[in-house]
Motif scaffolding. Sequence first.
Motif, PDB file in Angstrom:
ATOM      1  N   LYS A  23      31.804  56.337  16.931  1.00  0.00           N
ATOM      2  CA  LYS A  23      30.906  55.923  17.480  1.00  0.00           C
ATOM      3  C   LYS A  23      31.116  54.643  17.484  1.00  0.00           C
ATOM      4  N   ALA A  24      31.633  53.844  17.000  1.00  0.00           N
ATOM      5  CA  ALA A  24      31.855  52.844  16.570  1.00  0.00           C
ATOM      6  C   ALA A  24      33.186  51.591  17.369  1.00  0.00           C
ATOM      7  N   ASP A  28      34.141  50.145  20.846  1.00  0.00           N
ATOM      8  CA  ASP A  28      35.539  49.209  20.712  1.00  0.00           C
ATOM      9  C   ASP A  28      36.558  50.054  22.033  1.00  0.00           C
ATOM     10  N   TRP A  29      36.961  50.823  21.644  1.00  0.00           N
ATOM     11  CA  TRP A  29      37.904  51.591  22.756  1.00  0.00           C
ATOM     12  C   TRP A  29      36.874  51.073  24.114  1.00  0.00           C
ATOM     13  N   GLY A  75      32.448  40.320   9.131  1.00  0.00           N
ATOM     14  CA  GLY A  75      32.219  42.494   8.812  1.00  0.00           C
ATOM     15  C   GLY A  75      32.212  43.217   9.832  1.00  0.00           C
ATOM     16  N   GLY A  76      32.923  42.359  10.759  1.00  0.00           N
ATOM     17  CA  GLY A  76      33.190  43.549  11.679  1.00  0.00           C
ATOM     18  C   GLY A  76      33.099  43.183  13.232  1.00  0.00           C
ATOM     19  N   THR A  77      33.857  44.596  13.576  1.00  0.00           N
ATOM     20  CA  THR A  77      33.690  44.375  15.103  1.00  0.00           C
ATOM     21  C   THR A  77      32.792  44.205  16.437  1.00  0.00           C
ATOM     22  N   LEU A  78      32.522  44.087  17.748  1.00  0.00           N
ATOM     23  CA  LEU A  78      30.967  44.597  18.084  1.00  0.00           C
ATOM     24  C   LEU A  78      31.259  45.877  17.672  1.00  0.00           C
ATOM     25  N   GLY A  79      31.633  46.922  17.856  1.00  0.00           N
ATOM     26  CA  GLY A  79      31.355  47.889  17.998  1.00  0.00           C
ATOM     27  C   GLY A  79      30.614  48.887  16.459  1.00  0.00           C
ATOM     28  N   HIS A  80      31.382  47.611  15.760  1.00  0.00           N
ATOM     29  CA  HIS A  80      30.146  47.628  13.988  1.00  0.00           C
ATOM     30  C   HIS A  80      29.430  46.973  13.862  1.00  0.00           C
TER      31      HIS A  80
END
Length: 241
Positions: A23-24, A28-29, A75-80
């Motif tokens: 899902k993350a 991001d995609w 610690g992570g992308t927006l998806g994270h």
Amino acid sequence: MTSDAAPLPLPGPRYARFSRRLKAILLDWMLAMALLFGALTVASNTQSDTLARTLGVSVVVILLLYEPMLVWRTGGTLGHFWTNLRVVDDRGGNLSFAKALARFAIKSVLGWYSFLAMTATRRNQAVHDLLTHSTVQIRNPAKAHPGQFVTERSADDPAMPSRWRRALVTAAYLVLGVLFYFGVLAALLRVGLLSRACLNRDMCSGGDRIVDFTTAVAFLLMIAVIIGMGWRGRLPGARKA
């Protein structure tokens, strides 16, 4: 008699399941696609070669540095963030920029195959996690549901077959899995559900694309199951008598 007491919190970190990580990735995609289409729209409307080149270079740089920079700093992308996940260094805290960049590069090269290792690891680690000594965990456990994570699996049972035996049996089943996959493709060609032009020259109709995608996903799932069951000693031949 029922009890109204809240369940005790699970000990230790909560490692994200593949469905949560997928899902993350999809979020991001979608952001990347929005950025690309936005840049193309601006470039086509302005009809300026200089602006188009500047936008093109900027988009490439942003896409290359988006994940490493955010994993390093936050610690992570927006998806994270949107899926309540965080990439954690095995030593604690965020990854260094070098490790975050290496992790992104490995994941980009291996693609979906990197995630096949998750079924055989104790902390649901993909290959790019293992090679950079990192894990993907739930960021805020209070907001997570049990179906979104696993806790660390127990170490090898002393009664379990040796690693060499499990590895050899798993490799044998993987070879059989690949042969079975090619057999399925041959059967699809014979019944006309998949064309040779699609298989050999990537000239595919809409129906070919659906069949090809479905068989590829099924193949990856089969490989993941084989790796997971084989490494846990659950395949016939891997279990001790």
